[in-house]
Write a protein that holds these residues in place. Structure first.
Motif, PDB file in Angstrom:
ATOM      1  N   SER A  57       0.839  -1.199   0.000  1.00  0.00           N
ATOM      2  CA  SER A  57       0.000   0.000   0.000  1.00  0.00           C
ATOM      3  C   SER A  57       0.871   1.244   0.000  1.00  0.00           C
ATOM      4  O   SER A  57       1.757   1.393   0.855  1.00  0.00           O
ATOM      5  CB  SER A  57      -0.918   0.015   1.228  1.00  0.00           C
ATOM      6  OG  SER A  57      -1.613   1.254   1.318  1.00  0.00           O
ATOM      7  N   ALA A  58       0.596   2.128  -0.967  1.00  0.00           N
ATOM      8  CA  ALA A  58       1.259   3.430  -0.996  1.00  0.00           C
ATOM      9  C   ALA A  58       0.346   4.518  -0.448  1.00  0.00           C
ATOM     10  O   ALA A  58       0.758   5.670  -0.314  1.00  0.00           O
ATOM     11  CB  ALA A  58       1.687   3.771  -2.425  1.00  0.00           C
ATOM     12  N   GLY A  59      -0.902   4.176  -0.172  1.00  0.00           N
ATOM     13  CA  GLY A  59      -1.850   5.155   0.353  1.00  0.00           C
ATOM     14  C   GLY A  59      -2.200   6.239  -0.649  1.00  0.00           C
ATOM     15  O   GLY A  59      -2.474   7.379  -0.277  1.00  0.00           O
ATOM     16  N   ILE A  60      -2.223   5.887  -1.940  1.00  0.00           N
ATOM     17  CA  ILE A  60      -2.452   6.896  -2.978  1.00  0.00           C
ATOM     18  C   ILE A  60      -3.837   7.508  -2.870  1.00  0.00           C
ATOM     19  O   ILE A  60      -4.013   8.727  -2.945  1.00  0.00           O
ATOM     20  CB  ILE A  60      -2.233   6.281  -4.375  1.00  0.00           C
ATOM     21  CG1 ILE A  60      -0.745   5.980  -4.570  1.00  0.00           C
ATOM     22  CG2 ILE A  60      -2.732   7.219  -5.481  1.00  0.00           C
ATOM     23  CD1 ILE A  60      -0.418   5.235  -5.836  1.00  0.00           C
ATOM     24  N   ARG A  85      -5.682  -8.133  -6.705  1.00  0.00           N
ATOM     25  CA  ARG A  85      -6.381  -7.210  -5.801  1.00  0.00           C
ATOM     26  C   ARG A  85      -5.723  -5.830  -5.835  1.00  0.00           C
ATOM     27  O   ARG A  85      -6.403  -4.800  -5.728  1.00  0.00           O
ATOM     28  CB  ARG A  85      -6.362  -7.756  -4.373  1.00  0.00           C
ATOM     29  CG  ARG A  85      -7.174  -9.043  -4.172  1.00  0.00           C
ATOM     30  CD  ARG A  85      -7.350  -9.342  -2.684  1.00  0.00           C
ATOM     31  NE  ARG A  85      -8.129 -10.561  -2.480  1.00  0.00           N
ATOM     32  CZ  ARG A  85      -7.608 -11.730  -2.115  1.00  0.00           C
ATOM     33  NH1 ARG A  85      -6.287 -11.843  -1.930  1.00  0.00           N
ATOM     34  NH2 ARG A  85      -8.378 -12.783  -1.940  1.00  0.00           N
ATOM     35  N   GLY A  86      -4.422  -5.811  -5.961  1.00  0.00           N
ATOM     36  CA  GLY A  86      -3.690  -4.555  -5.905  1.00  0.00           C
ATOM     37  C   GLY A  86      -3.873  -3.651  -7.104  1.00  0.00           C
ATOM     38  O   GLY A  86      -3.521  -2.468  -7.044  1.00  0.00           O
ATOM     39  N   ILE A  87      -4.403  -4.175  -8.221  1.00  0.00           N
ATOM     40  CA  ILE A  87      -4.625  -3.329  -9.403  1.00  0.00           C
ATOM     41  C   ILE A  87      -6.092  -2.938  -9.562  1.00  0.00           C
ATOM     42  O   ILE A  87      -6.462  -2.278 -10.531  1.00  0.00           O
ATOM     43  CB  ILE A  87      -4.122  -4.011 -10.697  1.00  0.00           C
ATOM     44  CG1 ILE A  87      -4.894  -5.296 -11.004  1.00  0.00           C
ATOM     45  CG2 ILE A  87      -2.616  -4.269 -10.617  1.00  0.00           C
ATOM     46  CD1 ILE A  87      -4.559  -5.907 -12.355  1.00  0.00           C
ATOM     47  N   MET A  88      -6.961  -3.319  -8.610  1.00  0.00           N
ATOM     48  CA  MET A  88      -8.390  -3.024  -8.710  1.00  0.00           C
ATOM     49  C   MET A  88      -8.680  -1.542  -8.471  1.00  0.00           C
ATOM     50  O   MET A  88      -7.974  -0.875  -7.719  1.00  0.00           O
ATOM     51  CB  MET A  88      -9.173  -3.866  -7.689  1.00  0.00           C
ATOM     52  CG  MET A  88      -9.196  -5.350  -7.994  1.00  0.00           C
ATOM     53  SD  MET A  88      -9.807  -6.363  -6.601  1.00  0.00           S
ATOM     54  CE  MET A  88     -11.441  -5.671  -6.332  1.00  0.00           C
ATOM     55  N   THR A  89      -9.745  -1.044  -9.126  1.00  0.00           N
ATOM     56  CA  THR A  89     -10.276   0.296  -8.818  1.00  0.00           C
ATOM     57  C   THR A  89     -11.741   0.126  -8.405  1.00  0.00           C
ATOM     58  O   THR A  89     -12.022  -0.137  -7.245  1.00  0.00           O
ATOM     59  CB  THR A  89     -10.127   1.257 -10.008  1.00  0.00           C
ATOM     60  OG1 THR A  89     -10.621   0.632 -11.200  1.00  0.00           O
ATOM     61  CG2 THR A  89      -8.677   1.641 -10.227  1.00  0.00           C
ATOM     62  N   THR A  90     -12.674   0.248  -9.353  1.00  0.00           N
ATOM     63  CA  THR A  90     -14.085   0.023  -9.001  1.00  0.00           C
ATOM     64  C   THR A  90     -14.483  -1.440  -9.163  1.00  0.00           C
ATOM     65  O   THR A  90     -15.657  -1.782  -8.999  1.00  0.00           O
ATOM     66  CB  THR A  90     -15.023   0.908  -9.859  1.00  0.00           C
ATOM     67  OG1 THR A  90     -14.804   0.618 -11.247  1.00  0.00           O
ATOM     68  CG2 THR A  90     -14.765   2.378  -9.601  1.00  0.00           C
ATOM     69  N   ASP A  91     -13.548  -2.303  -9.478  1.00  0.00           N
ATOM     70  CA  ASP A  91     -13.813  -3.738  -9.536  1.00  0.00           C
ATOM     71  C   ASP A  91     -14.354  -4.211  -8.181  1.00  0.00           C
ATOM     72  O   ASP A  91     -13.915  -3.746  -7.128  1.00  0.00           O
ATOM     73  CB  ASP A  91     -12.533  -4.527  -9.827  1.00  0.00           C
ATOM     74  CG  ASP A  91     -11.774  -4.002 -11.031  1.00  0.00           C
ATOM     75  OD1 ASP A  91     -11.634  -4.748 -11.990  1.00  0.00           O
ATOM     76  OD2 ASP A  91     -11.310  -2.843 -10.982  1.00  0.00           O
ATOM     77  N   THR A  92     -15.270  -5.172  -8.212  1.00  0.00           N
ATOM     78  CA  THR A  92     -15.761  -5.745  -6.956  1.00  0.00           C
ATOM     79  C   THR A  92     -15.066  -7.059  -6.631  1.00  0.00           C
ATOM     80  O   THR A  92     -15.104  -7.507  -5.483  1.00  0.00           O
ATOM     81  CB  THR A  92     -17.281  -5.992  -7.009  1.00  0.00           C
ATOM     82  OG1 THR A  92     -17.578  -7.006  -7.970  1.00  0.00           O
ATOM     83  CG2 THR A  92     -18.024  -4.711  -7.358  1.00  0.00           C
ATOM     84  N   LEU A  93     -14.440  -7.679  -7.629  1.00  0.00           N
ATOM     85  CA  LEU A  93     -13.706  -8.918  -7.430  1.00  0.00           C
ATOM     86  C   LEU A  93     -12.399  -8.877  -8.217  1.00  0.00           C
ATOM     87  O   LEU A  93     -12.348  -8.284  -9.301  1.00  0.00           O
ATOM     88  CB  LEU A  93     -14.520 -10.131  -7.909  1.00  0.00           C
ATOM     89  CG  LEU A  93     -15.669 -10.635  -7.043  1.00  0.00           C
ATOM     90  CD1 LEU A  93     -16.419 -11.743  -7.774  1.00  0.00           C
ATOM     91  CD2 LEU A  93     -15.165 -11.133  -5.697  1.00  0.00           C
ATOM     92  N   PRO A  94     -11.338  -9.511  -7.705  1.00  0.00           N
ATOM     93  CA  PRO A  94     -10.124  -9.646  -8.509  1.00  0.00           C
ATOM     94  C   PRO A  94     -10.360 -10.592  -9.669  1.00  0.00           C
ATOM     95  O   PRO A  94     -11.233 -11.467  -9.603  1.00  0.00           O
ATOM     96  CB  PRO A  94      -9.106 -10.230  -7.519  1.00  0.00           C
ATOM     97  CG  PRO A  94      -9.926 -10.926  -6.486  1.00  0.00           C
ATOM     98  CD  PRO A  94     -11.201 -10.146  -6.379  1.00  0.00           C
ATOM     99  N   LYS A  95      -9.597 -10.407 -10.735  1.00  0.00           N
ATOM    100  CA  LYS A  95      -9.748 -11.212 -11.948  1.00  0.00           C
ATOM    101  C   LYS A  95      -8.410 -11.859 -12.260  1.00  0.00           C
ATOM    102  O   LYS A  95      -7.428 -11.160 -12.522  1.00  0.00           O
ATOM    103  CB  LYS A  95     -10.217 -10.328 -13.101  1.00  0.00           C
ATOM    104  CG  LYS A  95     -11.557  -9.651 -12.805  1.00  0.00           C
ATOM    105  CD  LYS A  95     -11.802  -8.465 -13.697  1.00  0.00           C
ATOM    106  CE  LYS A  95     -13.111  -7.780 -13.316  1.00  0.00           C
ATOM    107  NZ  LYS A  95     -13.018  -7.089 -12.000  1.00  0.00           N
ATOM    108  N   ALA A  96      -8.370 -13.191 -12.215  1.00  0.00           N
ATOM    109  CA  ALA A  96      -7.117 -13.912 -12.425  1.00  0.00           C
ATOM    110  C   ALA A  96      -7.418 -15.297 -12.979  1.00  0.00           C
ATOM    111  O   ALA A  96      -8.414 -15.922 -12.606  1.00  0.00           O
ATOM    112  CB  ALA A  96      -6.341 -14.016 -11.116  1.00  0.00           C
ATOM    113  N   VAL A  97      -6.555 -15.756 -13.873  1.00  0.00           N
ATOM    114  CA  VAL A  97      -6.736 -17.052 -14.537  1.00  0.00           C
ATOM    115  C   VAL A  97      -5.375 -17.721 -14.696  1.00  0.00           C
ATOM    116  O   VAL A  97      -4.382 -17.044 -14.993  1.00  0.00           O
ATOM    117  CB  VAL A  97      -7.384 -16.882 -15.935  1.00  0.00           C
ATOM    118  CG1 VAL A  97      -7.548 -18.234 -16.617  1.00  0.00           C
ATOM    119  CG2 VAL A  97      -8.739 -16.177 -15.829  1.00  0.00           C
TER     120      VAL A  97
END
Length: 407
Positions: free
Chosen positions: A24-27, A150-162
């Motif tokens: 976390s950078a606290g941006i 999770r760290g690249i999410m903005t208004t996403d409600t779930l992380p997306k990974a495959v």
């Protein structure tokens, strides 16, 4: 809530030659994961595609420059601030962040590719981001894919990974990817970012061709709101750590097997973005066939998919098929024979012979429109080309989320 989308598995496959640090950078919010660093093993090769928005963000400009100059060793991603619409000061900020990371890792600044996503038009808080870099580097490990998602999410409600593992010519290979995006989505390569890694070794031109083919069949076939972001990018890293010999030609069977697997992974990530679209309650597949060319099939599909009237009808579960008909009619096709066009909701024919199908009933349409997953098929009757696009509905929540975005 996302439409038919579940959280990714916790045991995403690590890719040999890739380590990831998340902190976390606290941006934008204290304590929120918003800084991600990818470390790429020496010898890795990287290809990327970027937004075609003329007002592309500063990190896009810098990433393009660096990618053209040297082989990347690190990817630096921040959320909470897009560093877009920031002019020369934004370019300087992106370069300062690359230089700060480069100093810590004893590499050149050009060995770092920067990526940003978040609010447009605000200065990037360079001091916050650079202060977080030692923590990100200390956190580097090969199995941090889910944290990175999770760290690249903005208004996403779930992380997306495959993740995918498969055998190519008797050799086991791995592909793992993450993506983010829920609004401002209509890629021509959206605020959308995607990062994919594989342990396969591919020649540079072959790697680039594989990525472009996969992106064209996936991320460039989705739309949530018709807006192309200033920041979108999809990056593919090939570390070459698998035992499979280098793929040096697009004519090889190994290239076809790899590109098919990459495309499947990209399609799953792209569809996850649509299923998690801001305020989405429906996932809609637009299938257009019988076209004179793929381009005109895509023109019809996108005209329907991006029509606010069509999208709000889907939200209301209202079989207002006239809105679909009107969108097809304004898609710009020359010499369209109306009597040859057929339109279906799933398997229910709603338009035939230039008007409402004789067999159609409102009850049939209502049954389909009440589903979460809906297919719309449009048969143009003028050729053999086809295309497929994925979209979602427009709900009250889409308006609320975007009205409140900066607050």
């Amino acid at each position: 809530m996302p439409v038919g989308l579940k959280a990714p598995p916790a045991d995403l496959r690590a890719v040999a030659g890739v380590r990831i640090g998340v902190t976390s950078a606290g941006i934008k919010k204290p304590g929120r994961l918003d800084c991600v660093v990818f470390e790429l093993a020496e010898g890795s090769r990287t290809a990327a595609v970027f937004t075609r928005n003329a007002f592309c963000a500063a990190p896009v400009v810098v990433a393009r420059e660096h990618l053209a100059q040297t082989t990347p060793r690190y990817l630096l991603i921040n959320t909470g601030n897009a560093n877009a619409g920031t002019g020369e000061s934004g370019l300087n900020a992106a370069r300062q962040c690359c230089a700060a990371l480069a100093q810590l890792i004893e590499q050149s600044s050009e060995a770092v590719l920067p990526y940003s996503t978040g609010v447009i038009g605000e200065p990037l808080p360079v001091e916050k981001l650079t202060a977080a870099l030692p923590k990100a580097l200390a956190a580097l490990r090969p199995d941090a894919w889910l944290e990175a998602a999770r760290g690249i999410m903005t208004t996403d409600t779930l992380p997306k990974a495959v993740s995918r593992q498969l055998d190519i010519a008797g050799h086991r290979v791995t592909l793992t990817g993450i993506a983010k995006g829920a609004g401002m989505i209509r890629p021509d390569m959206a605020t959308m970012l995607g990062f994919i890694a594989t342990d396969v070794r591919l020649a540079p031109d072959v790697l680039d061709a594989a990525l472009r083919a996969a992106v064209d069949a996936s991320f460039n076939r989705i739309t949530i709101d018709g807006d192309t972001s200033t920041n979108d990018a999809v990056t593919l890293v090939a570390t070459g750590r698998a035992s499979l010999p280098e793929i040096r030609s697009q004519d090889l069977a190994e290239y076809g097997a790899f590109t098919n697997a990459l495309t499947e992974l990209c399609v799953e990530l792209a569809q996850a973005i649509v299923r998690d679209g801001e305020g989405a309650t429906k996932f809609i597949t637009l299938k257009v066939d019988g076209g004179a060319s793929e381009a005109e099939c895509l023109a019809v599909a996108y005209t329907v998919a991006q029509s606010p009237l069509v999208k709000t009808a889907f939200f209301a579960s209202d079989p207002n098929w006239g809105r679909i008909l009107a969108a097809v009619g304004r898609a710009g096709l020359n010499d369209l024979v109306l009597e040859a066009v057929e339109i279906y909701l799933d398997d229910v024919c709603i338009v035939r012979d230039g008007g409402r199908a004789a067999s159609y009933t409102e009850e049939q349409g209502q049954r389909v429109m009440s589903q979460e997953d809906i297919a719309v098929r449009i048969a143009l009757g003028r050729g053999s080309a086809r295309a497929e696009v994925w979209t979602c509905d427009f709900s009250y929540d889409y308006v609320r989320i975007n009205a409140e975005y900066r607050t």
